[in-house]
Scaffold this motif. Structure first.
Motif, PDB file in Angstrom:
ATOM      1  N   VAL A 189       0.829  -1.206   0.000  1.00 57.69           N
ATOM      2  CA  VAL A 189       0.000   0.000   0.000  1.00 57.69           C
ATOM      3  C   VAL A 189       0.865   1.259   0.000  1.00 57.69           C
ATOM      4  O   VAL A 189       0.636   2.184  -0.781  1.00 57.69           O
ATOM      5  CB  VAL A 189      -0.983  -0.002   1.200  1.00 57.69           C
ATOM      6  CG1 VAL A 189      -1.640   1.358   1.376  1.00 57.69           C
ATOM      7  CG2 VAL A 189      -2.039  -1.090   1.013  1.00 57.69           C
ATOM      8  N   ARG A 190       1.878   1.291   0.859  1.00 56.19           N
ATOM      9  CA  ARG A 190       2.772   2.466   0.917  1.00 56.19           C
ATOM     10  C   ARG A 190       3.458   2.710  -0.417  1.00 56.19           C
ATOM     11  O   ARG A 190       3.542   3.830  -0.903  1.00 56.19           O
ATOM     12  CB  ARG A 190       3.839   2.267   2.008  1.00 56.19           C
ATOM     13  CG  ARG A 190       3.405   2.732   3.380  1.00 56.19           C
ATOM     14  CD  ARG A 190       4.584   2.850   4.330  1.00 56.19           C
ATOM     15  NE  ARG A 190       5.357   1.612   4.430  1.00 56.19           N
ATOM     16  CZ  ARG A 190       5.049   0.593   5.233  1.00 56.19           C
ATOM     17  NH1 ARG A 190       3.983   0.667   6.014  1.00 56.19           N
ATOM     18  NH2 ARG A 190       5.790  -0.488   5.271  1.00 56.19           N
ATOM     19  N   SER A 191       3.966   1.633  -0.996  1.00 61.61           N
ATOM     20  CA  SER A 191       4.686   1.750  -2.258  1.00 61.61           C
ATOM     21  C   SER A 191       3.774   2.249  -3.380  1.00 61.61           C
ATOM     22  O   SER A 191       4.128   3.156  -4.128  1.00 61.61           O
ATOM     23  CB  SER A 191       5.275   0.391  -2.622  1.00 61.61           C
ATOM     24  OG  SER A 191       5.795   0.430  -3.914  1.00 61.61           O
ATOM     25  N   VAL A 192       2.607   1.644  -3.488  1.00 65.26           N
ATOM     26  CA  VAL A 192       1.648   2.023  -4.526  1.00 65.26           C
ATOM     27  C   VAL A 192       1.219   3.476  -4.341  1.00 65.26           C
ATOM     28  O   VAL A 192       1.128   4.242  -5.304  1.00 65.26           O
ATOM     29  CB  VAL A 192       0.436   1.059  -4.492  1.00 65.26           C
ATOM     30  CG1 VAL A 192      -0.747   1.612  -5.221  1.00 65.26           C
ATOM     31  CG2 VAL A 192       0.832  -0.298  -5.060  1.00 65.26           C
ATOM     32  N   ALA A 193       0.962   3.848  -3.101  1.00 62.67           N
ATOM     33  CA  ALA A 193       0.544   5.227  -2.818  1.00 62.67           C
ATOM     34  C   ALA A 193       1.619   6.206  -3.280  1.00 62.67           C
ATOM     35  O   ALA A 193       1.323   7.198  -3.959  1.00 62.67           O
ATOM     36  CB  ALA A 193       0.283   5.405  -1.322  1.00 62.67           C
ATOM     37  N   GLY A 194       2.873   5.915  -2.942  1.00 58.57           N
ATOM     38  CA  GLY A 194       3.963   6.803  -3.316  1.00 58.57           C
ATOM     39  C   GLY A 194       4.133   6.920  -4.818  1.00 58.57           C
ATOM     40  O   GLY A 194       4.300   8.014  -5.356  1.00 58.57           O
ATOM     41  N   GLN A 195       4.056   5.803  -5.510  1.00 56.95           N
ATOM     42  CA  GLN A 195       4.293   5.810  -6.948  1.00 56.95           C
ATOM     43  C   GLN A 195       3.170   6.448  -7.734  1.00 56.95           C
ATOM     44  O   GLN A 195       3.406   7.039  -8.782  1.00 56.95           O
ATOM     45  CB  GLN A 195       4.506   4.389  -7.447  1.00 56.95           C
ATOM     46  CG  GLN A 195       5.837   3.862  -6.999  1.00 56.95           C
ATOM     47  CD  GLN A 195       6.074   2.474  -7.513  1.00 56.95           C
ATOM     48  OE1 GLN A 195       5.710   2.172  -8.622  1.00 56.95           O
ATOM     49  NE2 GLN A 195       6.670   1.652  -6.685  1.00 56.95           N
ATOM     50  N   LEU A 196       1.946   6.300  -7.261  1.00 59.59           N
ATOM     51  CA  LEU A 196       0.804   6.790  -8.034  1.00 59.59           C
ATOM     52  C   LEU A 196       0.269   8.117  -7.504  1.00 59.59           C
ATOM     53  O   LEU A 196      -0.772   8.590  -7.954  1.00 59.59           O
ATOM     54  CB  LEU A 196      -0.306   5.729  -8.057  1.00 59.59           C
ATOM     55  CG  LEU A 196       0.103   4.405  -8.721  1.00 59.59           C
ATOM     56  CD1 LEU A 196      -1.021   3.398  -8.639  1.00 59.59           C
ATOM     57  CD2 LEU A 196       0.530   4.617 -10.167  1.00 59.59           C
ATOM     58  N   GLY A 197       0.969   8.696  -6.530  1.00 58.51           N
ATOM     59  CA  GLY A 197       0.561   9.998  -6.026  1.00 58.51           C
ATOM     60  C   GLY A 197      -0.774   9.988  -5.303  1.00 58.51           C
ATOM     61  O   GLY A 197      -1.587  10.886  -5.463  1.00 58.51           O
ATOM     62  N   MET A 198      -0.997   8.956  -4.507  1.00 62.64           N
ATOM     63  CA  MET A 198      -2.226   8.860  -3.709  1.00 62.64           C
ATOM     64  C   MET A 198      -1.819   8.916  -2.249  1.00 62.64           C
ATOM     65  O   MET A 198      -0.671   8.635  -1.920  1.00 62.64           O
ATOM     66  CB  MET A 198      -2.911   7.506  -3.931  1.00 62.64           C
ATOM     67  CG  MET A 198      -3.142   7.109  -5.347  1.00 62.64           C
ATOM     68  SD  MET A 198      -3.396   5.313  -5.389  1.00 62.64           S
ATOM     69  CE  MET A 198      -5.010   5.206  -6.005  1.00 62.64           C
TER      70      MET A 198
ATOM     71  N   ALA B  42      -2.271  -3.420 -12.305  1.00 60.46           N
ATOM     72  CA  ALA B  42      -1.161  -4.116 -12.969  1.00 60.46           C
ATOM     73  C   ALA B  42      -0.028  -4.427 -11.992  1.00 60.46           C
ATOM     74  O   ALA B  42       0.615  -5.469 -12.100  1.00 60.46           O
ATOM     75  CB  ALA B  42      -0.647  -3.290 -14.146  1.00 60.46           C
ATOM     76  N   ILE B  43       0.211  -3.541 -11.036  1.00 61.31           N
ATOM     77  CA  ILE B  43       1.237  -3.805 -10.011  1.00 61.31           C
ATOM     78  C   ILE B  43       0.770  -4.930  -9.081  1.00 61.31           C
ATOM     79  O   ILE B  43       1.545  -5.800  -8.684  1.00 61.31           O
ATOM     80  CB  ILE B  43       1.547  -2.526  -9.195  1.00 61.31           C
ATOM     81  CG1 ILE B  43       2.300  -1.513 -10.071  1.00 61.31           C
ATOM     82  CG2 ILE B  43       2.378  -2.858  -7.951  1.00 61.31           C
ATOM     83  CD1 ILE B  43       2.435  -0.129  -9.434  1.00 61.31           C
ATOM     84  N   LEU B  44      -0.514  -4.927  -8.747  1.00 63.37           N
ATOM     85  CA  LEU B  44      -1.032  -5.914  -7.792  1.00 63.37           C
ATOM     86  C   LEU B  44      -1.136  -7.321  -8.368  1.00 63.37           C
ATOM     87  O   LEU B  44      -0.932  -8.304  -7.645  1.00 63.37           O
ATOM     88  CB  LEU B  44      -2.416  -5.488  -7.289  1.00 63.37           C
ATOM     89  CG  LEU B  44      -2.467  -4.286  -6.363  1.00 63.37           C
ATOM     90  CD1 LEU B  44      -3.911  -3.936  -6.035  1.00 63.37           C
ATOM     91  CD2 LEU B  44      -1.680  -4.552  -5.083  1.00 63.37           C
TER      92      LEU B  44
END
Length: 195
Positions: A16-25, A124-126
């Motif tokens: 969750v942290r990684s996805v949030a950081g990469q996608l600007g959420m 796609a990441i998940l």
């Protein structure tokens, strides 16, 4: 371990942290989307393994590329190689959802309030992470192609299985059971209490 345990684990929080950081959420937005996306991916796989060909195809993928080893170096993958993850994930999603993928993305976007241009990359990441987790569970339980439906059902939560066929009642013969153009509500209604 079922899905909620995975999502609440340190690994789930790291995703969750990684996805949030990469996608600007922010992390709450990312968590909300991940909590919708992972059951959708698992539900799509569950639908696919109902056919013998689908079960064999998924089993072959889990025995080769998606054996769970991705989870061993997930933090480095999330740290810098998400393009590779996304490329792999797009293939998985197209295989799992086919022509329904856009409808799934639109449904998650509508329910979460997050724009479509973030939902696609997030799914796609998940997808490879979900496949790796499933591959690891398959190895630990020594499950063959014929048992993948039960394994997926267990990940989605054993409670969904009791009474009237569980997951397959929710999925029906097609993703968009009520014909409203949003297959996500049909998939996720039972898993998320209609959120």
């Amino acid at each position: 371990m079922d899905l909620s345990e995975l999502l609440n684990s340190p690994m789930g929080q790291s995703i969750v942290r990684s996805v949030a950081g990469q996608l600007g959420m922010n992390e709450n937005e990312a968590l909300g989307v991940v909590n919708m996306a992972v059951p959708a991916i698992l539900a799509g796989m569950t639908r696919n393994v109902q056919s013998p060909d689908g079960a064999v195809s998924l089993n072959n993928a889990l025995e080769s590329k998606h054996d769970g080893s991705l989870l061993d170096n997930l933090s480095s993958m999330l740290g810098g190689h998400t393009q590779e993850l996304q490329q792999d994930g797009n293939g998985i999603l197209n295989h799992v959802f086919g022509n329904n993928l856009t409808g799934i993305e639109q449904g998650i976007s509508k329910k979460s309030g997050i724009s479509m241009n973030k939902i696609g990359p997030l799914l796609a990441i998940l997808a490879p992470i979900v496949m790796a987790y499933l591959g690891k569970q398959k190895r630990q339980t020594n499950t063959g192609a014929g048992g993948l439906g039960d394994l997926l059902g267990g990940l989605l939560g054993g409670a969904q299985q009791k009474k009237s066929g569980g997951i397959m009642d929710i999925l029906g013969s097609a993703l968009d059971k009520d014909g409203d153009g949003n297959p996500l509500n049909d998939i996720l209604g039972g898993f998320l209490g209609g959120r």
